[in-house]
Design an enzyme around this catalytic site. Structure first.
Site, PDB file in Angstrom:
ATOM      1  N   ARG A 149       0.853  -1.205   0.000  1.00  0.00           N
ATOM      2  CA  ARG A 149       0.000   0.000   0.000  1.00  0.00           C
ATOM      3  C   ARG A 149       0.880   1.242   0.000  1.00  0.00           C
ATOM      4  O   ARG A 149       0.562   2.262  -0.610  1.00  0.00           O
ATOM      5  CB  ARG A 149      -0.956  -0.019   1.196  1.00  0.00           C
TER       6      ARG A 149
ATOM      7  N   TYR B  59     -13.478  17.665 -17.187  1.00  0.00           N
ATOM      8  CA  TYR B  59     -13.963  16.286 -17.196  1.00  0.00           C
ATOM      9  C   TYR B  59     -15.127  16.139 -16.203  1.00  0.00           C
ATOM     10  O   TYR B  59     -15.024  16.589 -15.053  1.00  0.00           O
ATOM     11  CB  TYR B  59     -12.798  15.363 -16.807  1.00  0.00           C
TER      12      TYR B  59
ATOM     13  N   ASP C 123      -4.580  19.155 -15.311  1.00  0.00           N
ATOM     14  CA  ASP C 123      -4.904  17.798 -15.763  1.00  0.00           C
ATOM     15  C   ASP C 123      -4.430  17.712 -17.218  1.00  0.00           C
ATOM     16  O   ASP C 123      -4.997  18.331 -18.109  1.00  0.00           O
ATOM     17  CB  ASP C 123      -6.417  17.563 -15.633  1.00  0.00           C
TER      18      ASP C 123
ATOM     19  N   LYS D 233      -5.886   6.611 -20.068  1.00  0.00           N
ATOM     20  CA  LYS D 233      -6.042   7.116 -21.423  1.00  0.00           C
ATOM     21  C   LYS D 233      -4.756   6.912 -22.245  1.00  0.00           C
ATOM     22  O   LYS D 233      -4.339   5.791 -22.420  1.00  0.00           O
ATOM     23  CB  LYS D 233      -6.501   8.574 -21.362  1.00  0.00           C
TER      24      LYS D 233
HETATM   25  C1  LIG Z   1     -10.809   9.937 -17.705  1.00  0.00           C
HETATM   26  C2  LIG Z   1     -10.390  11.249 -17.167  1.00  0.00           C
HETATM   27  C3  LIG Z   1     -10.233  11.452 -15.790  1.00  0.00           C
HETATM   28  C4  LIG Z   1     -10.556  10.362 -14.774  1.00  0.00           C
HETATM   29  O1  LIG Z   1      -9.680   9.289 -14.879  1.00  0.00           O
HETATM   30  P1  LIG Z   1     -10.094   7.749 -14.532  1.00  0.00           P
HETATM   31  O2  LIG Z   1      -8.821   7.030 -14.839  1.00  0.00           O
HETATM   32  O3  LIG Z   1     -11.224   7.380 -15.426  1.00  0.00           O
HETATM   33  O4  LIG Z   1     -10.463   7.707 -13.105  1.00  0.00           O
HETATM   34  C5  LIG Z   1      -9.787  12.687 -15.371  1.00  0.00           C
HETATM   35  N1  LIG Z   1      -9.517  13.684 -16.238  1.00  0.00           N
HETATM   36  C6  LIG Z   1      -9.679  13.529 -17.565  1.00  0.00           C
HETATM   37  C7  LIG Z   1      -9.367  14.659 -18.481  1.00  0.00           C
HETATM   38  C8  LIG Z   1     -10.112  12.304 -18.078  1.00  0.00           C
HETATM   39  O5  LIG Z   1     -10.271  12.163 -19.400  1.00  0.00           O
END
Ligand SMILES: *Cc1c(COP(=O)(O)O)cnc(C)c1O
Length: 388
Positions: free
Chosen positions: A53, A105, A176, A201
């Site tokens: 962890r 998002y 982000d 992604k």
């Molecule tokens: C998908 C996404 C998230 C969240 O990520 P997860 O891996 O699905 O929890 C946050 N920010 C953006 C821009 C995203 O496309």
């Protein structure tokens, strides 16, 4: 931590060499340390790893690679993008104020609205791509949070310009960077304090693993976040870390190919009579084009477009074969998403309208297939829509 004296290219860094996690058999593919715990050599002694962890060699290897790709001093890997953001917001508490961009998002907006507000954190929404930030910053402001280009409207925000203000005010700038991946954009180099990624992604790149990252360039911030991650218990699992390491090996070539396909498709969509708008920051008439050229090394593989009617949307989504009608982005295969019911379902209707998320808006995450096949598929779908 990656050894900065090795001044190698991004492509080479993706191969995960030169890191501080030693494997005694010199395996080319980094081992999966599928263990919950580690034995101690003796009282008061540690191999450097005690409990997964807290830390795990496979995860540490991945974190070193990612820190290197984002030019940060450290990265932390989480079980999802959302768990990375959730952990980050544990830095803030009752009375604290955060300025967020109005086009984010949907999952992040849900977290801020439903969970963080309950904990007494206050938010202001601004269009950070056009508005002046100064007026939004109060004595209670702890952070400014944004994506650029935004999801799905592709507004481009000047990171360096904002960083000049946040630095002066002593406020964290959080970016982000999921849409661009570290291959096209490095917010820390532009003055951001924290980079967020949904590793699910482009970084993973194969639609087979959920994961997230925080990357920082500051020891104190790193320590605070590691403490939170260990305490909340939401770090990435060893096998998922290995899949991420594997995905990153091809990050550079995937991004290049996906972008090349995206540009061709964006141009093609512009020629389709049933398409009323194509938003791609790689078009020289996109309002953020010059800024993208300044602060990023590419335009990415995401395209947002609007069609003439909701019926056309239905025909496309009901009949898509070569690309998948699915939530998510950044994989080798092309996905089509309907933001109003999928990624942005949680955004209040007035907000959706203000941003421009209509029932005619679609988003493509372009993959690395043969571009001619993708264009043929688009033409087929529009000819079906035309017949209706
Ligand atoms: C998908 C996404 C998230 C969240 O990520 P997860 O891996 O699905 O929890 C946050 N920010 C953006 C821009 C995203 O496309």
């Amino acid at each position: 931590m990656s050894d900065k004296s090795w001044n190698v290219s991004f492509e080479t860094k993706c191969q995960g060499m030169n890191l501080d996690v030693e494997d005694k058999y010199h395996a080319i593919s980094f081992p999966i340390y599928q263990t919950a715990t580690f034995s101690h050599p003796g009282l008061g002694e540690s191999s450097g790893y005690d409990y997964s962890r807290q830390s795990n060699p496979t995860r540490s290897q991945l974190e070193s690679i990612l820190a290197g790709l984002e030019n940060g001093s450290a990265a932390l890997a989480f079980s999802s993008g959302m768990s990375a953001i959730t952990t980050l917001f544990e830095l803030f508490g009752p009375g604290d104020h955060v300025v967020i961009d109005e086009d984010l998002y949907g999952g992040s907006v849900r977290l801020f609205d439903r969970i963080c507000k309950k904990r007494g954190i206050n938010f202001s929404r601004a269009d950070l791509s056009t508005e002046d930030i100064e007026g939004y910053i109060t004595d209670e402001t702890k952070a400014v949070y944004l994506e650029t280009p935004t999801n799905p409207m592709m507004h481009v925000t000047d990171i360096a310009k904002l960083a000049a203000v946040t630095k002066e005010k002593g406020v964290l700038l959080i970016v982000d960077n999921t849409f661009m991946s570290p291959y096209f954009q490095n917010p820390l180099d532009l003055g951001a304090d924290v980079v967020v990624h949904s590793g699910t992604k482009f970084i993973c790149g194969h639609h087979d693993t959920i994961g997230g990252f925080l990357v920082v360039n500051d020891k104190v911030l790193e320590e605070k976040l590691r403490y939170l991650c260990t305490t909340l218990g939401n770090a990435m699992a060893p096998f998922d870390s290995w899949l991420m390491i594997r995905g990153i090996r091809t990050l550079a070539v995937r991004m290049e190919r996906a972008q090349e396909n995206a540009l061709a498709i964006a141009k093609h969509l512009r020629e389709c009579p049933l398409v009323t708008k194509v938003i791609y920051p790689g078009f020289s008439d996109h309002p953020g084009y010059e800024l993208m050229k300044k602060q990023a090394r590419g335009f990415g593989a995401m395209i947002t477009f609007e069609v003439a009617s909701p019926e056309i949307v239905r025909t496309i989504l009901d009949n898509a074969q070569l690309f998948y009608f699915a939530e998510s982005l950044g994989g080798t295969e092309t996905l089509i998403t309907y933001p109003i019911t999928q990624t942005h379902a949680e955004i209040p209707p007035e907000q959706k309208e203000k941003i421009g998320i209509t029932d005619r808006l679609l988003r493509l995450s372009v993959g690395i297939e043969g571009v001619d096949d993708l264009i043929t598929e688009i033409d087929r779908l529009f000819s079906l829509a035309d017949k209706k």
